[in-house]
Design a protein around this motif. Structure first.
Motif, mmCIF file in Angstrom:
data_model
loop_
_atom_site.group_PDB
_atom_site.id
_atom_site.type_symbol
_atom_site.label_atom_id
_atom_site.label_comp_id
_atom_site.label_asym_id
_atom_site.label_seq_id
_atom_site.Cartn_x
_atom_site.Cartn_y
_atom_site.Cartn_z
ATOM 1 N N ARG A 1 0.850 -1.187 0.000
ATOM 2 C CA ARG A 1 0.000 0.000 0.000
ATOM 3 C C ARG A 1 0.886 1.236 0.000
ATOM 4 O O ARG A 1 1.820 1.330 0.781
ATOM 5 C CB ARG A 1 -0.925 -0.019 1.208
ATOM 6 C CG ARG A 1 -1.887 -1.209 1.150
ATOM 7 C CD ARG A 1 -2.715 -1.340 2.387
ATOM 8 N NE ARG A 1 -3.460 -0.153 2.720
ATOM 9 C CZ ARG A 1 -4.746 0.061 2.440
ATOM 10 N NH1 ARG A 1 -5.427 -0.839 1.801
ATOM 11 N NH2 ARG A 1 -5.335 1.170 2.804
ATOM 12 N N PRO B 1 -4.497 4.651 -1.090
ATOM 13 C CA PRO B 1 -5.419 3.697 -1.704
ATOM 14 C C PRO B 1 -6.893 4.058 -1.532
ATOM 15 O O PRO B 1 -7.685 3.879 -2.457
ATOM 16 C CB PRO B 1 -5.112 2.380 -0.985
ATOM 17 C CG PRO B 1 -3.782 2.550 -0.373
ATOM 18 C CD PRO B 1 -3.601 4.011 -0.122
ATOM 19 N N GLY B 2 -7.272 4.576 -0.376
ATOM 20 C CA GLY B 2 -8.678 4.901 -0.132
ATOM 21 C C GLY B 2 -9.186 6.034 -1.004
ATOM 22 O O GLY B 2 -10.251 5.932 -1.614
ATOM 23 N N GLU C 1 -9.340 4.882 -4.617
ATOM 24 C CA GLU C 1 -10.514 4.037 -4.854
ATOM 25 C C GLU C 1 -11.789 4.880 -4.907
ATOM 26 O O GLU C 1 -12.667 4.644 -5.745
ATOM 27 C CB GLU C 1 -10.638 2.978 -3.759
ATOM 28 C CG GLU C 1 -11.807 2.043 -3.965
ATOM 29 C CD GLU C 1 -11.946 0.978 -2.896
ATOM 30 O OE1 GLU C 1 -12.980 0.280 -2.912
ATOM 31 O OE2 GLU C 1 -11.051 0.834 -2.044
ATOM 32 N N GLU D 1 -11.987 6.485 -8.280
ATOM 33 C CA GLU D 1 -12.380 5.497 -9.291
ATOM 34 C C GLU D 1 -13.870 5.199 -9.236
ATOM 35 O O GLU D 1 -14.539 5.113 -10.262
ATOM 36 C CB GLU D 1 -11.599 4.196 -9.110
ATOM 37 C CG GLU D 1 -10.190 4.289 -9.608
ATOM 38 C CD GLU D 1 -9.387 3.008 -9.385
ATOM 39 O OE1 GLU D 1 -9.741 2.204 -8.486
ATOM 40 O OE2 GLU D 1 -8.394 2.829 -10.107
ATOM 41 N N ARG D 2 -14.382 5.025 -8.034
ATOM 42 C CA ARG D 2 -15.800 4.690 -7.891
ATOM 43 C C ARG D 2 -16.697 5.875 -8.255
ATOM 44 O O ARG D 2 -17.783 5.673 -8.799
ATOM 45 C CB ARG D 2 -16.078 4.177 -6.485
ATOM 46 C CG ARG D 2 -15.469 2.795 -6.268
ATOM 47 C CD ARG D 2 -15.737 2.283 -4.864
ATOM 48 N NE ARG D 2 -15.042 1.051 -4.598
ATOM 49 C CZ ARG D 2 -15.593 -0.163 -4.673
ATOM 50 N NH1 ARG D 2 -16.854 -0.295 -5.015
ATOM 51 N NH2 ARG D 2 -14.877 -1.228 -4.392
ATOM 52 N N ASN E 1 -16.868 5.747 -11.929
ATOM 53 C CA ASN E 1 -17.698 4.637 -12.416
ATOM 54 C C ASN E 1 -19.187 4.826 -12.136
ATOM 55 O O ASN E 1 -20.019 4.413 -12.943
ATOM 56 C CB ASN E 1 -17.240 3.319 -11.803
ATOM 57 C CG ASN E 1 -15.872 2.903 -12.297
ATOM 58 O OD1 ASN E 1 -15.426 3.307 -13.363
ATOM 59 N ND2 ASN E 1 -15.187 2.106 -11.508
ATOM 60 N N GLU F 1 -20.563 2.013 -1.859
ATOM 61 C CA GLU F 1 -19.833 0.843 -2.352
ATOM 62 C C GLU F 1 -18.620 0.533 -1.494
ATOM 63 O O GLU F 1 -18.198 -0.615 -1.408
ATOM 64 C CB GLU F 1 -19.381 1.057 -3.800
ATOM 65 C CG GLU F 1 -20.483 0.945 -4.811
ATOM 66 C CD GLU F 1 -19.974 1.082 -6.239
ATOM 67 O OE1 GLU F 1 -18.757 1.260 -6.460
ATOM 68 O OE2 GLU F 1 -20.823 1.002 -7.150
ATOM 69 N N MET F 2 -18.062 1.550 -0.868
ATOM 70 C CA MET F 2 -16.877 1.379 -0.036
ATOM 71 C C MET F 2 -17.225 1.180 1.441
ATOM 72 O O MET F 2 -16.335 1.062 2.279
ATOM 73 C CB MET F 2 -15.948 2.588 -0.193
ATOM 74 C CG MET F 2 -15.370 2.731 -1.578
ATOM 75 S SD MET F 2 -14.358 4.223 -1.757
ATOM 76 C CE MET F 2 -12.944 3.819 -0.710
ATOM 77 N N ARG G 1 -2.016 5.865 -9.694
ATOM 78 C CA ARG G 1 -2.035 4.444 -10.084
ATOM 79 C C ARG G 1 -0.744 4.058 -10.806
ATOM 80 O O ARG G 1 -0.224 2.956 -10.606
ATOM 81 C CB ARG G 1 -3.254 4.119 -10.940
ATOM 82 C CG ARG G 1 -4.574 4.135 -10.178
ATOM 83 C CD ARG G 1 -4.589 3.110 -9.085
ATOM 84 N NE ARG G 1 -5.911 3.000 -8.480
ATOM 85 C CZ ARG G 1 -6.117 2.634 -7.239
ATOM 86 N NH1 ARG G 1 -5.099 2.359 -6.439
ATOM 87 N NH2 ARG G 1 -7.336 2.551 -6.757
#
Length: 123
Positions: free
Chosen positions: A11, A24-25, A28, A31-32, A35, A45-46, A95
């Motif tokens: 990480r 990472p959080g 993410e 990204e979400r 999406n 979602e998380m 990323r």
């Protein structure tokens, strides 16, 4: 592969200051949002509260020269959120760095993993 610890995780967090970091959080979450088109849906979602997701977005928007997420309020037509060009560049840059660091660390992680004690081995 080591049977004792088959999937070590790597990480990466970049700390710019005490209150400004990306890891990472937040990656993410970006990204979400990309999406789902929604900060609330991305947070759900998380397993994160709507308030927490918004706080993280506000922190990131304040960290960079330009906002990373643009949002519109809900209502009859519904709300939404999108990554800005800056947001896309931040996510892509993070990323890419993460991928390069993972590749560079693989040999080191394997060496450390080989030195781990077998779980439950008390002797």
């Amino acid at each position: 592969m080591n049977r004792r610890y088959p999937n070590p995780r790597f990480r990466l967090r970049i700390v710019f200051s005490e209150d400004e970091m990306i890891g990472p959080g937040k990656a993410e979450l970006l990204e979400r949002i990309s999406n789902t088109g929604s900060i609330a849906a991305a947070g759900r979602e998380m397993g994160m509260s709507y308030k927490r997701a918004w706080q993280l977005v506000e922190t990131m928007n304040a960290m960079f020269n330009e906002p990373v997420v643009l949002s519109t309020r809900g209502g009859a037509s519904g709300g939404g959120a999108t990554l800005t060009e800056t947001g896309k560049a931040v996510l892509s840059g993070y990323r890419s760095l993460e991928d390069e660091a993972q590749k560079a660390a693989e040999e080191h992680i394997a060496r450390l993993q080989g030195m781990l004690r077998i779980r439950g081995d008390e002797n």
